[in-house]
Structures are given as structure tokens and as C-alpha cells.
Design a protein around this motif. Structure first.
Motif, PDB file in Angstrom:
ATOM      1  N   MET A   1       0.756  -1.341   0.292  1.00 47.82           N
ATOM      2  CA  MET A   1       0.214   0.136  -0.529  1.00 47.82           C
ATOM      3  C   MET A   1       0.591   1.689   0.133  1.00 47.82           C
ATOM      4  N   ILE A   2       0.384   1.923  -0.788  1.00 46.22           N
ATOM      5  CA  ILE A   2       1.177   3.194  -1.019  1.00 46.22           C
ATOM      6  C   ILE A   2       0.487   4.252  -1.060  1.00 46.22           C
ATOM      7  N   GLY A 138      10.402   3.947  -7.531  1.00 45.19           N
ATOM      8  CA  GLY A 138      10.863   2.913  -8.278  1.00 45.19           C
ATOM      9  C   GLY A 138      11.350   1.965  -7.409  1.00 45.19           C
ATOM     10  N   GLU A 139      12.360   2.591  -6.336  1.00 48.21           N
ATOM     11  CA  GLU A 139      12.359   1.762  -4.814  1.00 48.21           C
ATOM     12  C   GLU A 139      11.404   0.666  -4.403  1.00 48.21           C
ATOM     13  N   ILE A 140      10.708   1.983  -3.804  1.00 50.55           N
ATOM     14  CA  ILE A 140      10.018   1.405  -2.827  1.00 50.55           C
ATOM     15  C   ILE A 140       8.468   0.552  -3.878  1.00 50.55           C
ATOM     16  N   GLY A 141       7.888   1.181  -4.670  1.00 46.97           N
ATOM     17  CA  GLY A 141       7.161   0.322  -5.702  1.00 46.97           C
ATOM     18  C   GLY A 141       7.931  -0.693  -6.406  1.00 46.97           C
ATOM     19  N   LYS A 142       8.651  -2.378  -5.589  1.00 47.66           N
ATOM     20  CA  LYS A 142       9.154  -2.978  -6.423  1.00 47.66           C
ATOM     21  C   LYS A 142       8.064  -4.137  -5.265  1.00 47.66           C
ATOM     22  N   PRO A 143       7.966  -4.690  -5.855  1.00 48.78           N
ATOM     23  CA  PRO A 143       7.583  -6.009  -5.609  1.00 48.78           C
ATOM     24  C   PRO A 143       7.435  -6.254  -4.696  1.00 48.78           C
ATOM     25  N   ALA A 144       9.440  -6.859  -3.955  1.00 48.60           N
ATOM     26  CA  ALA A 144       9.846  -6.784  -2.735  1.00 48.60           C
ATOM     27  C   ALA A 144       9.387  -6.453  -1.643  1.00 48.60           C
ATOM     28  N   HIS A 145       8.957  -5.573  -1.992  1.00 48.11           N
ATOM     29  CA  HIS A 145       8.443  -4.061  -0.247  1.00 48.11           C
ATOM     30  C   HIS A 145       7.132  -3.867  -0.524  1.00 48.11           C
ATOM     31  N   ALA A 146       6.291  -4.434  -1.631  1.00 44.66           N
ATOM     32  CA  ALA A 146       5.319  -4.942  -0.938  1.00 44.66           C
ATOM     33  C   ALA A 146       4.111  -4.667   0.035  1.00 44.66           C
ATOM     34  N   ARG A 147       4.788  -5.746   0.977  1.00 43.99           N
ATOM     35  CA  ARG A 147       4.398  -5.518   2.879  1.00 43.99           C
ATOM     36  C   ARG A 147       3.772  -4.612   3.260  1.00 43.99           C
ATOM     37  N   PHE A 148       4.608  -3.518   3.270  1.00 47.11           N
ATOM     38  CA  PHE A 148       5.283  -2.172   3.309  1.00 47.11           C
ATOM     39  C   PHE A 148       3.936  -1.139   3.533  1.00 47.11           C
ATOM     40  N   SER A 162       5.192  16.129  -8.726  1.00 43.84           N
ATOM     41  CA  SER A 162       5.578  14.524  -8.998  1.00 43.84           C
ATOM     42  C   SER A 162       5.849  13.815  -8.325  1.00 43.84           C
ATOM     43  N   TYR A 163       5.612  12.767  -7.205  1.00 43.38           N
ATOM     44  CA  TYR A 163       5.670  11.670  -6.531  1.00 43.38           C
ATOM     45  C   TYR A 163       3.881  11.246  -7.796  1.00 43.38           C
ATOM     46  N   ARG A 164       3.166  11.924  -7.002  1.00 43.37           N
ATOM     47  CA  ARG A 164       1.910  11.236  -8.116  1.00 43.37           C
ATOM     48  C   ARG A 164       2.168  10.868  -9.262  1.00 43.37           C
ATOM     49  N   ASP A 165       2.858  11.578 -10.263  1.00 43.94           N
ATOM     50  CA  ASP A 165       3.150  11.502 -11.573  1.00 43.94           C
ATOM     51  C   ASP A 165       4.442  10.417 -11.677  1.00 43.94           C
ATOM     52  N   ALA A 166       5.134  10.412 -11.095  1.00 38.85           N
ATOM     53  CA  ALA A 166       6.024   9.015 -11.465  1.00 38.85           C
ATOM     54  C   ALA A 166       5.483   8.421 -10.727  1.00 38.85           C
ATOM     55  N   ALA A 167       4.525   8.004  -9.621  1.00 41.15           N
ATOM     56  CA  ALA A 167       3.335   6.700  -9.833  1.00 41.15           C
ATOM     57  C   ALA A 167       2.401   5.985 -10.657  1.00 41.15           C
ATOM     58  N   ALA A 168       2.382   7.217 -11.993  1.00 41.24           N
ATOM     59  CA  ALA A 168       1.282   7.064 -12.918  1.00 41.24           C
ATOM     60  C   ALA A 168       2.504   6.528 -14.026  1.00 41.24           C
ATOM     61  N   ARG A 169       3.552   7.036 -14.037  1.00 45.45           N
ATOM     62  CA  ARG A 169       4.289   6.656 -15.168  1.00 45.45           C
ATOM     63  C   ARG A 169       4.677   5.706 -14.440  1.00 45.45           C
ATOM     64  N   GLY A 171       3.572   3.112 -12.821  1.00 46.57           N
ATOM     65  CA  GLY A 171       2.521   1.924 -12.822  1.00 46.57           C
ATOM     66  C   GLY A 171       2.475   1.109 -11.234  1.00 46.57           C
ATOM     67  N   VAL A 172       2.482   1.913 -10.475  1.00 43.21           N
ATOM     68  CA  VAL A 172       2.937   2.342  -8.876  1.00 43.21           C
ATOM     69  C   VAL A 172       1.496   2.071  -8.723  1.00 43.21           C
ATOM     70  N   VAL A 173       0.601   1.755  -8.180  1.00 41.33           N
ATOM     71  CA  VAL A 173      -1.272   1.583  -7.659  1.00 41.33           C
ATOM     72  C   VAL A 173      -1.268   2.157  -6.666  1.00 41.33           C
ATOM     73  N   LEU A 174      -1.514   3.238  -5.845  1.00 44.13           N
ATOM     74  CA  LEU A 174      -1.646   4.477  -5.071  1.00 44.13           C
ATOM     75  C   LEU A 174      -3.197   3.963  -4.200  1.00 44.13           C
TER      76      LEU A 174
END
Length: 175
Positions: A1-2, A138-148, A162-169, A171-174
């Protein structure tokens, strides 16, 4: 969850907040000063007790250190030192990515679940938020960190966007 919010990191009830510190860990401006102020004098004493790795340096750029949260609602503070932006050709992207990886390594070792991050290096260290956000997500959104459960505390419209745009680019689900 991000989550990406415009919020005060010192008010969040999470396992750990991340402090965008300087190498001394003795407080400074921006989020570092706000965290030291809100945590109270116990934080400064705990930081002074951390060993120096070289004169004046308790935490080199890219590394991370753990202290208690003291008067904060967070149980812990994970201090990390982001790079000063020098144009991007002096290893800044690798150092910023290392900040996130080292914070997550500490969180994993301590069995922490919820973390709150500021926009590391985007204040007085001058890192362009658009570039920093791509590294952070890119770091936080890695599948290995999905538990956080991660909250990015982005102060101001440019950093938030900037952070919301990066998430969209990326493909990080917020949440």
C-alpha cells in the motif's frame, strides 16, 4: 500500500518515519529540524550516542541509522542522508536509491510494517523533485517491498505532483 499525501510527517502514527538528515544527525533545517523539534531532546541525545564513522559523520550519504521516536507518534525514526544535487553526474541517483534500500533494510530487520517518507533531498539539498520521485517510487514500488504500508509526505504542490506523476508513469498503484 502506497499513499502520497501533503501532510506533516511528525504527526503520523506509523512504525517509523524517515528523517532526511545530514551526516551529523544532530538536526538541521527542513524536515530534519521539524523532526528533531517534535521528537524532543531525547532524539538529540540518541543521535549523539551513535558512533562517528569519521570526524563529524554518524551517517554517510546513502546510508541509514535507527533511533527511537521519542515524543513522536511513530515508534522509530530511520535517519538517512540523501545526496546534494550537483547536476546528476556525481552519483546522486545511485546514492538516493541507496537511501531507500537502506531504510527498507532496517525496516525489514526490525519487522516494521508502516513507514512514512519525506521527499528525500528535495529541500535544501536541491534534488529536482521530478527525478527524485522516479527513484523513490521505483525503489518503494518494487514487488519485494509490497508488504510495507508507505506514506510519502510531500510538502507543496510541485513535490506532491511530482510523486503522483512518477507513480502513474511507473504503474505504481496508490491507495
Amino acid at each position: 500500500m502506497i499513499r502520497i499525501l501533503d501532510c506533516n510527517i511528525t504527526e503520523l502514527r506509523v512504525d517509523a518515519i524517515v528523517n532526511a538528515a545530514n551526516e551529523t544527525l544532530l538536526g538541521g533545517g527542513g524536515v530534519d529540524g521539524a523532526i528533531h523539534h517534535a521528537a524532543g531532546p531525547g532524539l538529540l541525545a540518541a543521535c549523539r550516542a551513535l558512533p562517528l564513522v569519521r570526524p563529524g559523520v554518524r551517517c554517510p550519504t546513502g546510508e541509514a541509522r535507527l533511533t527511537g521516536g521519542f515524543a513522536l507518534p511513530a515508534r522509530f525514526i530511520i535517519h538517512t542522508v540523501g545526496p546534494v544535487w550537483e547536476g546528476g553526474e556525481d552519483g546522486e541517483p545511485a546514492l538516493l536509491a541507496a537511501c531507500y534500500r537502506n531504510v527498507l533494510a532496517i525496516a525489514t530487520a526490525q519487522s516494521l510494517d508502516s513507514l512514512a517518507f519525506p521527499a528525500i533531498s528535495c529541500g535544501v539539498f536541491g534534488y529536482p523533485p521530478e527525478k527524485a520521485a522516479m527513484i523513490a517510487l521505483g525503489e518503494i514500488g518494487k514487488p519485494a517491498h509490497a508488504r510495507f504500508k508507505v506514506t510519502f509526505c510531500c510538502r507543496g504542490e510541485r513535490i506532491l505532483r511530482s510523486y503522483r506523476d512518477a507513480a502513474a508513469r511507473l504503474g505504481v498503484v496508490l491507495s
